[in-house]
Design a protein around this motif. Structure first.
Motif, PDB file in Angstrom:
ATOM      1  N   THR A  40    -106.208  23.381 -29.011  1.00 21.22           N
ATOM      2  CA  THR A  40    -106.281  24.846 -29.137  1.00 21.22           C
ATOM      3  C   THR A  40    -104.899  25.461 -28.933  1.00 21.22           C
ATOM      4  O   THR A  40    -104.286  25.953 -29.873  1.00 21.22           O
ATOM      5  N   ARG A  63    -100.317  34.729 -12.583  1.00 26.34           N
ATOM      6  CA  ARG A  63    -101.714  35.021 -12.922  1.00 26.34           C
ATOM      7  C   ARG A  63    -102.463  35.593 -11.721  1.00 26.34           C
ATOM      8  O   ARG A  63    -102.322  35.081 -10.606  1.00 26.34           O
ATOM      9  N   ASN A  67    -108.809  35.221 -11.312  1.00 25.90           N
ATOM     10  CA  ASN A  67    -109.126  34.748 -12.662  1.00 25.90           C
ATOM     11  C   ASN A  67    -109.234  33.214 -12.649  1.00 25.90           C
ATOM     12  O   ASN A  67    -108.230  32.525 -12.558  1.00 25.90           O
ATOM     13  N   PRO A  68    -110.464  32.682 -12.730  1.00 29.48           N
ATOM     14  CA  PRO A  68    -110.659  31.229 -12.562  1.00 29.48           C
ATOM     15  C   PRO A  68    -110.106  30.408 -13.717  1.00 29.48           C
ATOM     16  O   PRO A  68    -109.872  30.922 -14.813  1.00 29.48           O
ATOM     17  N   ILE A  70    -110.067  26.681 -16.171  1.00 29.44           N
ATOM     18  CA  ILE A  70    -110.950  25.686 -16.787  1.00 29.44           C
ATOM     19  C   ILE A  70    -110.572  24.299 -16.260  1.00 29.44           C
ATOM     20  O   ILE A  70    -109.387  23.952 -16.210  1.00 29.44           O
ATOM     21  N   HIS A  72    -110.360  20.470 -16.964  1.00 31.07           N
ATOM     22  CA  HIS A  72    -110.298  19.610 -18.146  1.00 31.07           C
ATOM     23  C   HIS A  72    -110.598  18.166 -17.759  1.00 31.07           C
ATOM     24  O   HIS A  72    -110.042  17.661 -16.784  1.00 31.07           O
ATOM     25  N   THR A 125    -119.911  29.146 -10.057  1.00 32.44           N
ATOM     26  CA  THR A 125    -119.922  28.447 -11.346  1.00 32.44           C
ATOM     27  C   THR A 125    -118.541  27.840 -11.628  1.00 32.44           C
ATOM     28  O   THR A 125    -117.559  28.198 -10.993  1.00 32.44           O
ATOM     29  N   ALA A 127    -115.963  26.293 -15.008  1.00 30.27           N
ATOM     30  CA  ALA A 127    -115.728  26.139 -16.451  1.00 30.27           C
ATOM     31  C   ALA A 127    -115.195  24.732 -16.702  1.00 30.27           C
ATOM     32  O   ALA A 127    -114.260  24.295 -16.033  1.00 30.27           O
ATOM     33  N   ARG A 129    -114.128  21.655 -19.768  1.00 35.08           N
ATOM     34  CA  ARG A 129    -113.916  21.349 -21.176  1.00 35.08           C
ATOM     35  C   ARG A 129    -113.250  19.995 -21.342  1.00 35.08           C
ATOM     36  O   ARG A 129    -112.482  19.560 -20.483  1.00 35.08           O
ATOM     37  N   PRO A 150    -104.949  26.526 -17.379  1.00 37.46           N
ATOM     38  CA  PRO A 150    -104.991  27.719 -18.217  1.00 37.46           C
ATOM     39  C   PRO A 150    -104.019  27.532 -19.372  1.00 37.46           C
ATOM     40  O   PRO A 150    -103.338  26.498 -19.453  1.00 37.46           O
ATOM     41  N   SER A 151    -103.935  28.497 -20.264  1.00 39.10           N
ATOM     42  CA  SER A 151    -102.917  28.444 -21.309  1.00 39.10           C
ATOM     43  C   SER A 151    -101.535  28.540 -20.658  1.00 39.10           C
ATOM     44  O   SER A 151    -101.362  29.231 -19.653  1.00 39.10           O
ATOM     45  N   GLU A 188    -107.646  29.894 -28.257  1.00 43.74           N
ATOM     46  CA  GLU A 188    -108.276  29.155 -27.172  1.00 43.74           C
ATOM     47  C   GLU A 188    -109.722  28.794 -27.493  1.00 43.74           C
ATOM     48  O   GLU A 188    -110.335  29.330 -28.409  1.00 43.74           O
ATOM     49  N   SER A 189    -110.259  27.914 -26.609  1.00 43.80           N
ATOM     50  CA  SER A 189    -111.645  27.461 -26.768  1.00 43.80           C
ATOM     51  C   SER A 189    -112.640  28.610 -26.623  1.00 43.80           C
ATOM     52  O   SER A 189    -112.344  29.637 -25.997  1.00 43.80           O
ATOM     53  N   ARG A 203    -116.184  34.318 -24.410  1.00 47.62           N
ATOM     54  CA  ARG A 203    -114.928  34.448 -25.152  1.00 47.62           C
ATOM     55  C   ARG A 203    -115.103  33.704 -26.477  1.00 47.62           C
ATOM     56  O   ARG A 203    -115.354  32.506 -26.476  1.00 47.62           O
ATOM     57  N   SER A 234    -116.616  37.194 -17.881  1.00 46.50           N
ATOM     58  CA  SER A 234    -115.548  36.231 -17.706  1.00 46.50           C
ATOM     59  C   SER A 234    -114.367  36.985 -17.115  1.00 46.50           C
ATOM     60  O   SER A 234    -113.799  37.861 -17.765  1.00 46.50           O
ATOM     61  N   GLY A 236    -111.319  36.676 -16.714  1.00 45.80           N
ATOM     62  CA  GLY A 236    -110.043  36.760 -17.435  1.00 45.80           C
ATOM     63  C   GLY A 236    -110.056  37.776 -18.558  1.00 45.80           C
ATOM     64  O   GLY A 236    -108.996  38.224 -19.003  1.00 45.80           O
TER      65      GLY A 236
HETATM   66  O1  TXA Z   1    -108.423  26.497 -25.167  1.00 48.46           O
HETATM   67  C1  TXA Z   1    -108.437  26.752 -23.944  1.00 48.46           C
HETATM   68  O2  TXA Z   1    -109.495  27.024 -23.343  1.00 48.46           O
HETATM   69  C2  TXA Z   1    -107.101  26.683 -23.191  1.00 48.46           C
HETATM   70  C3  TXA Z   1    -106.610  25.237 -23.208  1.00 48.46           C
HETATM   71  C4  TXA Z   1    -105.351  25.048 -22.409  1.00 48.46           C
HETATM   72  O3  TXA Z   1    -107.634  24.386 -22.777  1.00 48.46           O
HETATM   73  N1  TXA Z   1    -107.242  27.181 -21.863  1.00 48.46           N
HETATM   74  C5  TXA Z   1    -107.413  28.500 -21.603  1.00 48.46           C
HETATM   75  O4  TXA Z   1    -107.479  28.814 -20.255  1.00 48.46           O
HETATM   76  O5  TXA Z   1    -107.510  29.342 -22.474  1.00 48.46           O
HETATM   77  P1  TXA Z   1    -107.309  30.301 -19.709  1.00 48.46           P
HETATM   78  O6  TXA Z   1    -107.217  30.159 -18.235  1.00 48.46           O
HETATM   79  O7  TXA Z   1    -106.178  30.943 -20.389  1.00 48.46           O
HETATM   80  O8  TXA Z   1    -108.687  30.982 -20.030  1.00 48.46           O
HETATM   81  C6  TXA Z   1    -109.869  30.606 -19.321  1.00 48.46           C
HETATM   82  C7  TXA Z   1    -110.931  31.657 -19.474  1.00 48.46           C
HETATM   83  C8  TXA Z   1    -110.580  32.933 -18.718  1.00 48.46           C
HETATM   84  O9  TXA Z   1    -110.990  34.047 -19.496  1.00 48.46           O
HETATM   85  C9  TXA Z   1    -111.421  32.786 -17.444  1.00 48.46           C
HETATM   86  O10 TXA Z   1    -111.729  34.033 -16.852  1.00 48.46           O
HETATM   87  C10 TXA Z   1    -112.653  32.088 -17.964  1.00 48.46           C
HETATM   88  O11 TXA Z   1    -112.150  31.150 -18.910  1.00 48.46           O
HETATM   89  N2  TXA Z   1    -113.381  31.381 -16.900  1.00 48.46           N
HETATM   90  C11 TXA Z   1    -112.966  30.322 -16.165  1.00 48.46           C
HETATM   91  N3  TXA Z   1    -113.893  29.977 -15.251  1.00 48.46           N
HETATM   92  C12 TXA Z   1    -114.935  30.822 -15.396  1.00 48.46           C
HETATM   93  C13 TXA Z   1    -116.202  30.984 -14.753  1.00 48.46           C
HETATM   94  N4  TXA Z   1    -116.591  30.190 -13.764  1.00 48.46           N
HETATM   95  N5  TXA Z   1    -117.016  31.991 -15.204  1.00 48.46           N
HETATM   96  C14 TXA Z   1    -116.636  32.786 -16.229  1.00 48.46           C
HETATM   97  N6  TXA Z   1    -115.458  32.689 -16.878  1.00 48.46           N
HETATM   98  C15 TXA Z   1    -114.612  31.724 -16.468  1.00 48.46           C
END
Ligand code: TXA
Ligand code: MG
Length: 349
Positions: A40, A63, A67-68, A70, A72, A125, A127, A129, A150-151, A188-189, A203, A234, A236
């Motif tokens: 991604t 950050r 903001n939680p 993911i 991997h 909860t 996240a 992937r 995160p990104s 992103e995913s 998202r 979410s 973020g």
């Molecule tokens: O494609 C992707 O997902 C990329 C690559 C690096 O894997 N990662 C990414 O991470 O975009 P980030 O941190 O930029 O975005 C993660 C999103 C944020 O909007 C965050 O709030 C949400 O996932 N998120 C994480 N944990 C969560 C949870 N327990 N409940 C709801 N939303 C969550």
């Protein structure tokens, strides 16, 4: 801090030993932060079980700590170490879309592998992937750890789709960057909340609503994505994101209308950029005209969107007008990111 750069191309089998990936994995085990390519965008990885390591991610990106991140993983079975129960629909989603651009939100396991509370921002909860990229998979596997990522951009800026973007934002702030060339999807995913009866898209991203519905029937979309004033589920999604330095407006209108806006701003002495597609690029007269792919193949737009937004920054324009995109398939994720980059500034003809 000196940021190491490893250039890795042609990675085949994830079990083969690549010295650069071994080096990077060792630093992850030492609780350092490493940027790596996924299918991604580039991710900024750290040991998800260590508060010290995860803190370094938040610091490097600037950050907000609520903001939680993911988590991997490189093998499907690792999911059992992290989440409490795996609903049957999740089994089907994992089977169909992993490895791939789908992040699943599930109830965190209480007595499993201890994830740092900072990864989940104290939520119940988590996240998870499994990225579809040989370097990402090899790195996670060699580290022997779940990797929070995160990104790999400064918070608020467009996500990185090239190692050069990561260097621009984070050089000197992280231990290393693995340059594996351009990422594939470019956005992103998809984040899918699977904690309720009906899965909810928090998202939009690389896996479309239509593709998800084929596997799980009804899929809802978080209301906050449809209405600007709803609080997003979410965390973020509430922050400013993907924004270029110059103000960006999305124009829902034809090219003549967009050109009128451009011309009137240029008469005021402003340096104006236009973001368009290969089909329309000859229709404008502006200070900088950048194409971000083809209207007839929106995957090319997903792939080039963030790089194009960064190029407007490099050229130092005063304002940017962007064409709007159709919102089906991957277009939903494109317009979601573009609207955020524009701070929801839309001009309608
Ligand atoms: O494609 C992707 O997902 C990329 C690559 C690096 O894997 N990662 C990414 O991470 O975009 P980030 O941190 O930029 O975005 C993660 C999103 C944020 O909007 C965050 O709030 C949400 O996932 N998120 C994480 N944990 C969560 C949870 N327990 N409940 C709801 N939303 C969550
Ligand atoms: Mg991000």
């Amino acid at each position: 801090m000196e940021t190491k750069l490893w250039i890795v191309d042609n990675v085949g089998d994830i079990d083969t030993i690549y010295p650069q990936i071994e080096d990077a994995a060792k630093l992850l085990r030492e609780n350092q932060v490493i940027a790596f390519p996924t299918e991604t965008v580039y991710g900024l990885g750290a040991n998800a079980t260590s508060n010290i390591a995860v803190n370094k991610i938040f610091e490097a990106k600037g950050r907000p700590s609520d903001n939680p991140l993911i988590v991997h993983i490189s093998e499907k079975k690792q999911l059992h170490d992290i989440v409490e129960v795996i609903p049957s629909v999740v089994d089907k989603l994992v089977e169909k879309f992993w490895p791939g651009p789908l992040t699943l939100i599930l109830d965190k396991k209480n007595h499993g592998q201890t994830l740092s509370n900072k990864v989940t921002a104290e939520l119940s909860t988590v996240a998870v992937r499994m990225p579809d990229h040989p370097i990402a998979l090899a790195l996670i596997k060699k580290s022997g750890l779940p990797i929070a990522a995160p990104s790999a951009n400064t918070s608020g800026k467009p996500s990185p789709t090239l190692a050069r973007h990561v260097q621009h934002d984070l050089n000197g702030k992280i231990a290393g960057i693995i340059d594996g060339g351009p990422t594939g999807v470019g956005l992103e995913s998809t984040v899918l909340d699977c904690t309720g009866d009906i899965p909810v898209i928090l998202r939009p991203g690389g896996v479309t609503k239509e593709q998800l519905e084929e596997v799980c029937g009804q899929v809802d979309v978080d209301k906050a994505l449809l209405k600007e004033d709803e609080a997003p589920k979410s965390p973020g999604m509430k922050y400013t994101h993907y924004a270029p330095n110059a103000p960006l407006s999305i124009v829902k209108g034809n090219s003549e209308f967009i050109q009128e806006l451009v011309s009137s701003q240029r008469q005021l002495g402003r340096k104006v950029g236009v973001m368009t597609t290969s089909e329309n690029q000859d229709k404008y007269d502006a200070d900088l005209i950048l194409t971000c792919g083809s209207l007839s193949d929106l995957e090319t737009v997903a792939n080039q969107l963030y790089d194009t937004l960064r190029k407007f920054d490099e050229a130092g324009v005063d304002l940017i007008y962007s064409e709007a995109f159709p919102e089906d398939g991957i277009g939903q994720a494109i317009m979601n990111r573009l609207l955020k980059a524009a701070g929801h500034q839309v001009i309608i003809e």
